[in-house]
Design an enzyme around this catalytic site. Sequence first.
Site, PDB file in Angstrom:
ATOM      1  CE  LYS A  35       5.435  -9.919 -12.681  1.00 29.86           C
ATOM      2  NZ  LYS A  35       6.529 -10.847 -12.286  1.00 29.86           N
ATOM      3  CG  HIS A  77      18.083 -42.439 -17.445  1.00 31.15           C
ATOM      4  ND1 HIS A  77      18.112 -43.809 -17.528  1.00 31.15           N
ATOM      5  CD2 HIS A  77      18.034 -42.152 -16.111  1.00 31.15           C
ATOM      6  CE1 HIS A  77      18.067 -44.336 -16.310  1.00 31.15           C
ATOM      7  NE2 HIS A  77      18.014 -43.358 -15.430  1.00 31.15           N
ATOM      8  CD  GLU A 135      11.751 -15.393 -16.543  1.00 22.94           C
ATOM      9  OE1 GLU A 135      10.756 -15.009 -17.179  1.00 22.94           O
ATOM     10  OE2 GLU A 135      11.660 -15.827 -15.403  1.00 22.94           O
ATOM     11  CD  GLU A 139      11.486 -19.850 -10.805  1.00 23.37           C
ATOM     12  OE1 GLU A 139      10.765 -20.441 -11.638  1.00 23.37           O
ATOM     13  OE2 GLU A 139      11.532 -18.615 -10.737  1.00 23.37           O
ATOM     14  CE  LYS A 166      12.799 -15.790 -12.505  1.00 22.55           C
ATOM     15  NZ  LYS A 166      11.718 -16.732 -12.511  1.00 22.55           N
ATOM     16  CD1 TRP A 170      -1.311  -6.201  -2.215  1.00 17.34           C
ATOM     17  CD2 TRP A 170      -1.052  -5.172  -4.166  1.00 17.34           C
ATOM     18  NE1 TRP A 170      -0.945  -7.139  -3.125  1.00 17.34           N
ATOM     19  CE2 TRP A 170      -0.770  -6.543  -4.331  1.00 17.34           C
ATOM     20  CE3 TRP A 170      -0.953  -4.334  -5.262  1.00 17.34           C
ATOM     21  CZ2 TRP A 170      -0.400  -7.088  -5.552  1.00 17.34           C
ATOM     22  CZ3 TRP A 170      -0.575  -4.883  -6.480  1.00 17.34           C
ATOM     23  CH2 TRP A 170      -0.314  -6.245  -6.622  1.00 17.34           C
ATOM     24  CB  CYS A 211      -0.868  -0.004   1.240  1.00 20.53           C
ATOM     25  SG  CYS A 211      -1.760  -1.540   1.469  1.00 20.53           S
ATOM     26  CG  ASN A 239       1.068   1.285   3.844  1.00 25.81           C
ATOM     27  OD1 ASN A 239      -0.078   1.324   3.414  1.00 25.81           O
ATOM     28  ND2 ASN A 239       2.088   1.876   3.256  1.00 25.81           N
ATOM     29  N   GLY A 240       0.444  -2.397   6.215  1.00 21.97           N
ATOM     30  CA  GLY A 240       0.919  -3.502   7.047  1.00 21.97           C
ATOM     31  C   GLY A 240      -0.239  -4.411   7.413  1.00 21.97           C
ATOM     32  NE  ARG A 299       4.408   1.670  -1.512  1.00 26.59           N
ATOM     33  CZ  ARG A 299       5.427   1.520  -0.660  1.00 26.59           C
ATOM     34  NH1 ARG A 299       6.599   2.033  -0.983  1.00 26.59           N
ATOM     35  NH2 ARG A 299       5.298   0.873   0.466  1.00 26.59           N
TER      36      ARG A 299
END
Length: 603
Positions: free
Chosen positions: A598, A502, A486, A479, A483, A75, A2, A99-100, A27
Amino acid sequence: MCGIVGYVGESEKRQILLEGLKELEYRGYDSAGIAVISKDILQSFKAVGKLKNLEEKTKNFSANGFGVAIGHTRWATHGKPTELNAHPHLGKESYVVHNGIIENYQELKKRLLQKGVNFLSQTDTEVIVHLFEDYLSLLKDSFKAFEKTIQELEGAYAILLITKIEPDTIFFAKNGSPLLIAKGDDGIYFASSDTAVIGKAKRAYYLEDGEWGYVKKDEITLFDKEGNKKELEFKDLPSDKLSAQKDGYRFFMEKEIYEQSSVVVDTMMGRVLEDDIHLDEIKEGFLDGINAIKICACGTSFHSAMAASYLFERIAKIRCDVEIASEFRYKEPLLSKDTLFITISQSGETADTLEALKMAKRAGLKSLTICNVDNSSIVRESDVALLTRAGIEKGVASTKAFATQTLLLWIFVLFLAKKRGVVSKEFLVNEIKAMQMLPRVLEVSDKLHEKIHRLSKRYLHGHGFFFIGRDIFYPLALEGALKLKEISYLHAEGYPAGEMKHGPIALADSNLFTIALMPKTMLYDKIKSNVEELSARDATILAISPIEFELADDFIKTNFSSHPMIEFFEMMVILQLLALEIAIRLGNDVDMPRNLAKSVTVE
Ligand code: AGP
């Protein structure tokens, strides 16, 4: 994450608040609002969606002359993005923005409800303003009332509160969520990030945890967490807004790697207690009759799903399979109603995942999503949404979303295991202890980052990378490979270490870079022999392990080896930094890699 802005002074407040909130849009948010006290009139406006909706609502409002003003972009973490849930939240004559996450909001809310307080929203924030007014009616002193309120709050917060009882004052408090005070030529500013005050002020004081106080006209009174008065030490503000948004990091992706150690605190807030797991989002009975799990996702989200599948079967003793959404959609899958259909998505808008979810719903399955964006299409389509609370992720290459997805899945596995009665209290407490180490495990040390920066110069060519691992480290290897691919555009693939013999081992030579994940707590001897086979064929090995491995050409020693998931997260950070540093050396746009978006909202 937020955004918060505040202002005490003579200038027109609507413009100041909207301009400040606009600087915090990066944000991420899904609703916004402002509140102003000027000439003893308390007014507030709130709107769902983007700031332009709030601009429209306030187009006939202005507030010149001395006054106090607060603004917020939200948010959603508790409660859907609606006007009622948008901040500022109103008591009888006070407004608050926050916020929080207030971890003990439910017990506070219960106590206030018993006193007849009427709550309008589903948020944790609203308890702050009602608690303040409850103390105000008791103590008849707003300063003492604010102090008592702050003392009762547990969790993370950055708070601004205004009240008609003190129309020339803004109360503030900070614990765990950022908040600064800046002195401008025309008054005093508050913000959750310095981008909102650059150009309006030259110097700022960045509040520390536990600090609180109030600004009255142009007088700032600050207390430390012991309640002792404290002088403010102002620092120069950065001059460039974009670098301020990146908080001094070179790329948003770099910033988001560093943010992982803090956002996991939000992910766990209110869910991971000392000796228990709570998921209020899951109503009693929702999981009754569920005997299997099917997870569907894409890309990085598919990798967190794969890692979780090992945990569902090993810990919760429930069958779990994982599907790539674009494959699932066209395979005419056999689905049974005792299967819980889980989707994982950072954006909540990935077309393949959304369509897979609709297929499962048409087949009558219950659905749950692990998502980072409330009110997104996948959240709205799901029966239950568990929000990762990672805050906006601007880097196209996902990092903190992956970390919080994996953590939240681990939390859900424990929740399910407890409900199925297949784990002991002692086991649960041990898992929680490991989870609570994560903020420390995810901290990026300068020493580690510098080592990876130096190392990265050796990996700018070659005919490809193998990232290899076993068990949960196999999805992590996938992953790590994604990373690197990309953002560096170098070819890389993740592979189960036991599978190299194999076929892929035929590729082994000194130009084949193998990144080997060698955790102490998971099949170490097996992975060690796999890597030795590769080394014997002259493959170039970068070993990541808490145990020295003399056959490695390069070696990154990890610090933690008490739990497989702790090793998982520590190695995850190393893989993210390795991809980042290689891509930076290659001169690529790390945040906006070529050909990528994105959120893939098309097939
Ligand atoms: C991850 O780094 C990529 N940006 C991409 O694979 C992403 O994970 C995938 O497109 C799924 O997106 P989602 O999590 O928003 O559904």
